[in-house]
Design an enzyme around this catalytic site. Structure first.
Site, PDB file in Angstrom:
ATOM      1  N   LYS A   7       0.856  -1.207   0.000  1.00 24.88           N
ATOM      2  CA  LYS A   7       0.000   0.000   0.000  1.00 24.88           C
ATOM      3  C   LYS A   7       0.888   1.253   0.000  1.00 24.88           C
ATOM      4  CE  LYS A   7      -1.790   1.494   4.040  1.00 24.88           C
ATOM      5  NZ  LYS A   7      -1.422   2.874   4.421  1.00 24.88           N
ATOM      6  N   ASN A   8       1.860   1.286   0.891  1.00 27.08           N
ATOM      7  CA  ASN A   8       2.643   2.514   1.088  1.00 27.08           C
ATOM      8  C   ASN A   8       3.665   2.761   0.002  1.00 27.08           C
ATOM      9  OD1 ASN A   8       1.111   2.928   3.299  1.00 27.08           O
ATOM     10  ND2 ASN A   8       2.697   2.422   4.806  1.00 27.08           N
ATOM     11  N   ARG A  79      -4.483  10.573   4.295  1.00 25.70           N
ATOM     12  CA  ARG A  79      -3.490  11.634   4.306  1.00 25.70           C
ATOM     13  C   ARG A  79      -2.502  11.524   3.160  1.00 25.70           C
ATOM     14  NH1 ARG A  79      -1.576  13.558   8.215  1.00 25.70           N
ATOM     15  NH2 ARG A  79       0.577  13.449   7.516  1.00 25.70           N
ATOM     16  N   CYS A 103      -4.724  12.133  12.730  1.00 28.50           N
ATOM     17  CA  CYS A 103      -5.145  10.730  12.623  1.00 28.50           C
ATOM     18  C   CYS A 103      -5.332  10.240  14.057  1.00 28.50           C
ATOM     19  CB  CYS A 103      -4.113   9.922  11.862  1.00 28.50           C
ATOM     20  SG  CYS A 103      -2.665   9.632  12.834  1.00 28.50           S
ATOM     21  N   ARG A 108       0.533  14.612  13.177  1.00 25.07           N
ATOM     22  CA  ARG A 108       1.122  14.293  11.871  1.00 25.07           C
ATOM     23  C   ARG A 108       1.202  15.531  10.978  1.00 25.07           C
ATOM     24  NH1 ARG A 108      -0.932   8.581   9.828  1.00 25.07           N
ATOM     25  NH2 ARG A 108       0.936   8.768   8.514  1.00 25.07           N
ATOM     26  N   PRO A 109       2.061  16.467  11.340  1.00 29.15           N
ATOM     27  CA  PRO A 109       2.188  17.731  10.596  1.00 29.15           C
ATOM     28  C   PRO A 109       2.762  17.515   9.194  1.00 29.15           C
ATOM     29  CG  PRO A 109       3.954  17.496  12.189  1.00 29.15           C
ATOM     30  CD  PRO A 109       3.018  16.349  12.438  1.00 29.15           C
ATOM     31  N   VAL A 110       2.675  18.538   8.355  1.00 28.51           N
ATOM     32  CA  VAL A 110       3.273  18.503   7.006  1.00 28.51           C
ATOM     33  C   VAL A 110       4.228  19.679   6.806  1.00 28.51           C
ATOM     34  CG1 VAL A 110       1.432  17.176   5.881  1.00 28.51           C
ATOM     35  CG2 VAL A 110       1.250  19.690   6.064  1.00 28.51           C
ATOM     36  N   LEU A 112       7.393  19.873   7.054  1.00 26.35           N
ATOM     37  CA  LEU A 112       8.605  19.564   6.273  1.00 26.35           C
ATOM     38  C   LEU A 112       8.297  19.557   4.773  1.00 26.35           C
ATOM     39  CD1 LEU A 112      10.052  16.683   8.477  1.00 26.35           C
ATOM     40  CD2 LEU A 112      10.818  19.066   8.396  1.00 26.35           C
ATOM     41  N   ASP A 294       5.159   0.772  12.005  1.00 24.11           N
ATOM     42  CA  ASP A 294       3.922   0.114  11.538  1.00 24.11           C
ATOM     43  C   ASP A 294       3.810  -1.328  12.014  1.00 24.11           C
ATOM     44  OD1 ASP A 294       3.706   1.725   8.255  1.00 24.11           O
ATOM     45  OD2 ASP A 294       3.399   2.438  10.309  1.00 24.11           O
ATOM     46  N   ILE A 316       8.913   7.154  16.750  1.00 27.07           N
ATOM     47  CA  ILE A 316       8.401   7.854  15.562  1.00 27.07           C
ATOM     48  C   ILE A 316       7.067   8.526  15.896  1.00 27.07           C
ATOM     49  CG2 ILE A 316       7.748   7.608  13.132  1.00 27.07           C
ATOM     50  CD1 ILE A 316      10.625   6.784  13.503  1.00 27.07           C
ATOM     51  N   ARG A 386      -8.468  -0.755   4.899  1.00 27.12           N
ATOM     52  CA  ARG A 386      -7.682   0.277   4.237  1.00 27.12           C
ATOM     53  C   ARG A 386      -6.332  -0.292   3.796  1.00 27.12           C
ATOM     54  NH1 ARG A 386      -7.116   5.879   7.193  1.00 27.12           N
ATOM     55  NH2 ARG A 386      -5.797   6.009   5.354  1.00 27.12           N
TER      56      ARG A 386
HETATM   57  C1  EPZ Z   1       4.383   7.038   6.338  1.00 25.21           C
HETATM   58  O1  EPZ Z   1       3.629   8.077   6.928  1.00 25.21           O
HETATM   59  C2  EPZ Z   1       3.464   5.826   6.276  1.00 25.21           C
HETATM   60  N1  EPZ Z   1       2.300   6.131   5.455  1.00 25.21           N
HETATM   61  C3  EPZ Z   1       3.017   5.432   7.683  1.00 25.21           C
HETATM   62  O2  EPZ Z   1       2.261   4.234   7.573  1.00 25.21           O
HETATM   63  C4  EPZ Z   1       4.253   5.158   8.536  1.00 25.21           C
HETATM   64  O3  EPZ Z   1       3.841   4.888   9.848  1.00 25.21           O
HETATM   65  C5  EPZ Z   1       5.184   6.376   8.515  1.00 25.21           C
HETATM   66  O4  EPZ Z   1       5.527   6.705   7.151  1.00 25.21           O
HETATM   67  C6  EPZ Z   1       6.477   6.133   9.283  1.00 25.21           C
HETATM   68  O5  EPZ Z   1       7.172   5.061   8.727  1.00 25.21           O
HETATM   69  C7  EPZ Z   1       2.395   6.021   4.109  1.00 25.21           C
HETATM   70  O6  EPZ Z   1       3.439   5.672   3.580  1.00 25.21           O
HETATM   71  C8  EPZ Z   1       1.168   6.327   3.319  1.00 25.21           C
HETATM   72  P1  EPZ Z   1       6.562  10.418   8.282  1.00 25.21           P
HETATM   73  P2  EPZ Z   1       4.224   9.594   6.913  1.00 25.21           P
HETATM   74  O7  EPZ Z   1       6.356  11.697   7.569  1.00 25.21           O
HETATM   75  O8  EPZ Z   1       4.964   9.815   5.645  1.00 25.21           O
HETATM   76  C9  EPZ Z   1       7.127  13.732  11.590  1.00 25.21           C
HETATM   77  C10 EPZ Z   1       0.391   2.856   7.819  1.00 25.21           C
HETATM   78  O9  EPZ Z   1       0.001   2.295   8.850  1.00 25.21           O
HETATM   79  N2  EPZ Z   1       6.842  14.714  10.542  1.00 25.21           N
HETATM   80  O10 EPZ Z   1       7.759   9.558   7.921  1.00 25.21           O
HETATM   81  O11 EPZ Z   1       3.117  10.508   7.266  1.00 25.21           O
HETATM   82  C11 EPZ Z   1       5.900  12.913  11.958  1.00 25.21           C
HETATM   83  O12 EPZ Z   1       5.125  13.605  12.914  1.00 25.21           O
HETATM   84  C12 EPZ Z   1       0.860   4.287   7.873  1.00 25.21           C
HETATM   85  O13 EPZ Z   1       0.477   2.308   6.694  1.00 25.21           O
HETATM   86  C13 EPZ Z   1       6.991  16.067  10.835  1.00 25.21           C
HETATM   87  O14 EPZ Z   1       7.331  16.452  11.944  1.00 25.21           O
HETATM   88  O15 EPZ Z   1       5.270   9.514   8.120  1.00 25.21           O
HETATM   89  C14 EPZ Z   1       6.508  11.643  12.518  1.00 25.21           C
HETATM   90  O16 EPZ Z   1       6.848  11.827  13.874  1.00 25.21           O
HETATM   91  C15 EPZ Z   1       0.562   4.895   9.228  1.00 25.21           C
HETATM   92  N3  EPZ Z   1       6.727  16.975   9.855  1.00 25.21           N
HETATM   93  C16 EPZ Z   1       7.799  11.488  11.717  1.00 25.21           C
HETATM   94  O17 EPZ Z   1       8.035  12.758  11.070  1.00 25.21           O
HETATM   95  C17 EPZ Z   1       6.354  16.604   8.586  1.00 25.21           C
HETATM   96  O18 EPZ Z   1       6.161  17.469   7.716  1.00 25.21           O
HETATM   97  C18 EPZ Z   1       7.726  10.445  10.630  1.00 25.21           C
HETATM   98  O19 EPZ Z   1       6.562  10.700   9.853  1.00 25.21           O
HETATM   99  C19 EPZ Z   1       6.223  15.227   8.311  1.00 25.21           C
HETATM  100  C20 EPZ Z   1       6.488  14.299   9.310  1.00 25.21           C
END
Ligand code: EPZ
Length: 407
Positions: A7-8, A79, A103, A108-110, A112, A294, A316, A386
């Site tokens: 999926k991811n 998301r 979530c 889960r900010p964006v 970055l 995960d 994480i 999902r």
């Molecule tokens: C991806 O989410 C996966 N989703 C998640 O899987 C997975 O848990 C996560 O990576 C970590 O491995 C998909 O691939 C669709 P991150 P993502 O940005 O990209 C912080 C599942 O169950 N962060 O790597 O959203 C954030 O808060 C899902 O399949 C910022 O601070 O994860 C976290 O602490 C759930 N600012 C850390 O980074 C940002 O702009 C890692 O999050 C972005 C992230």
């Protein structure tokens, strides 16, 4: 059991298809609700999406794209729709994409993602919960960005934005997850010029065009790890997983070996035979190749059955423990302290009704139900659908007794 496509890893490939000059076909795309949702998001742009479920092939033709928007009512459901920002910026030089919601377990900010787009030359504004992104003269110049922490989603989004930029882009402290590597390798087969995927520094030389063609999704490493844990926690299990890519599991395999199960890895096949007892093995999540966040809920569920005390720590997502009170309802002896759950083990689980809250928590409750005495009812299994393709069919085929009750 055959492992489905990831999926991811599929979601970034779907967004990447919008960068091409013609139709892109993606192989090994799992039949999951998140894929259906993303199909709708992509179709909103005017791109044509056709999904051959029999062949599990998805074809996206972006040539009819004329609406560079991803609406809130779809983005809030998933998301990863936020990947549309990078894809539309890369394909057309502008995008209007709803900010994703939070979530079940955290904000889960964006930030970055947005800082990275700006570093690559985009103008970013916020308007009514939407991100308005624009590239000067509709084409990003490119630039360099160091992210902290390392983010999978931000790395994906920035690669999508930079692939067709005018100049060079560099991402430092980039995510090294297989999902990112798979995206970059597939984009390179369509004419992109990306180097360093799988290392902390990814360099992208902008190119004028990305070709139409066929690309391939990778097997789902989280589904693989989930079923390995399920097999290890059920006495007498002897499960063979096909269509796996063990190298994508990173350090998980070494941690799994501490369970002293019968583990045989032969090419794309992984066989797990449960040991007579489960030793307590503590884990801490980390970015790839560390233990995946995960898989922490699934691991904690197994540790409730272990012959001693262990801990599961999530670095994480410090709040990703909504499954803990549900396991307590099943008789498990564990408690959460901040981002650590202390599991005393030796639990005899007894069936009860429990509530799913998110994708990985819900599969953990199903696994707990398999180990529990009596019947367990898992509610809100839409979370499960999902990210796990035909879960009950796969588990029932290896001896589980699961039936889906229409809600
Ligand atoms: C991806 O989410 C996966 N989703 C998640 O899987 C997975 O848990 C996560 O990576 C970590 O491995 C998909 O691939 C669709 P991150 P993502 O940005 O990209 C912080 C599942 O169950 N962060 O790597 O959203 C954030 O808060 C899902 O399949 C910022 O601070 O994860 C976290 O602490 C759930 N600012 C850390 O980074 C940002 O702009 C890692 O999050 C972005 C992230």
């Amino acid at each position: 059991m055959t492992i489905s496509g990831s999926k991811n890893a599929a979601l970034p490939l779907m967004a990447a298809a919008l960068l091409a000059d013609g139709p892109v076909t993606i192989n090994n795309v799992p039949i999951l609700n998140d894929i259906f949702t993303f199909n709708k998001v992509i179709a909103e742009t005017g791109a044509k999406v056709s999904y051959d479920k029999e062949e599990q092939k998805l074809t996206i033709d972006p040539t009819s794209m004329d609406n560079y928007v991803a609406p809130y009512d779809l983005v809030r459901k998933m998301r990863a729709s936020f990947y549309m920002t990078g894809a539309l910026l890369g394909a057309a030089g502008h995008a209007r994409v709803s900010l994703p919601g939070g979530c079940a377990w955290g904000p889960r900010p964006v930030n970055l993602h947005l800082e990275g787009f700006r570093a690559f030359g985009a103008e970013i504004e916020m308007d009514g919960g939407y991100v308005i992104a624009r590239a000067p003269n509709d084409r990003l110049p490119g630039g360099s960005f160091t992210m902290s922490p390392s983010s999978v989603g931000a790395t994906v989004n920035l690669v999508l934005a930079a692939v067709r930029a005018k100049g060079r882009s560099v991402i430092r402290n980039a995510a090294m997850e297989p999902d990112v590597v798979n995206l970059c390798e597939n984009l390179n087969t369509l004419g992109a010029r990306i180097s360093g995927a799988g290392t902390p520094v990814i360099t992208i030389e902008g190119t004028d065009s990305i070709r139409a063609g066929t690309i391939s999704n990778t097997p789902d490493r989280i589904e693989t790890g989930t079923f390995m844990i399920a097999a290890a926690m059920l006495p007498g299990s002897d499960v063979t997983l096909k269509n796996t890519l063990e190298s994508d599991l990173g350090s998980f395999t070494d941690t799994f070996r501490k369970l002293q199960t019968g583990l045989e890895i032969t090419g794309d096949t992984i066989r797990v035979r449960a040991a007579d007892r489960i030793p307590p093995v503590s884990i801490e999540t980390a970015i790839y190749p560390g233990f995946p966040t995960d898989l922490q809920a699934q691991w904690a569920t197994m540790m409730t059955l272990a012959g001693g005390k262990s801990t599961v720590t999530d670095h994480i997502y410090p709040d990703r423990f909504s499954y803990v009170p549900e396991l307590v309802r099943l008789g498990a002896d564990l408690e959460r302290r901040d981002n650590i759950v202390v599991i005393r083990g030796r639990s005899q689980l007894k069936g009860a009704s429990v509530m799913s809250t998110d994708l990985r928590a819900s599969v953990s409750l199903v696994m707990a139900g398999l180990a529990a005495q009596g019947e367990t009812e898992v509610l809100r299994v839409y979370h499960l659908d999902r990210g796990y393709e035909r879960l009950e069919n796969k588990l029932n085929a290896v001896g589980a007794r699961i039936r889906r009750i229409a809600e």
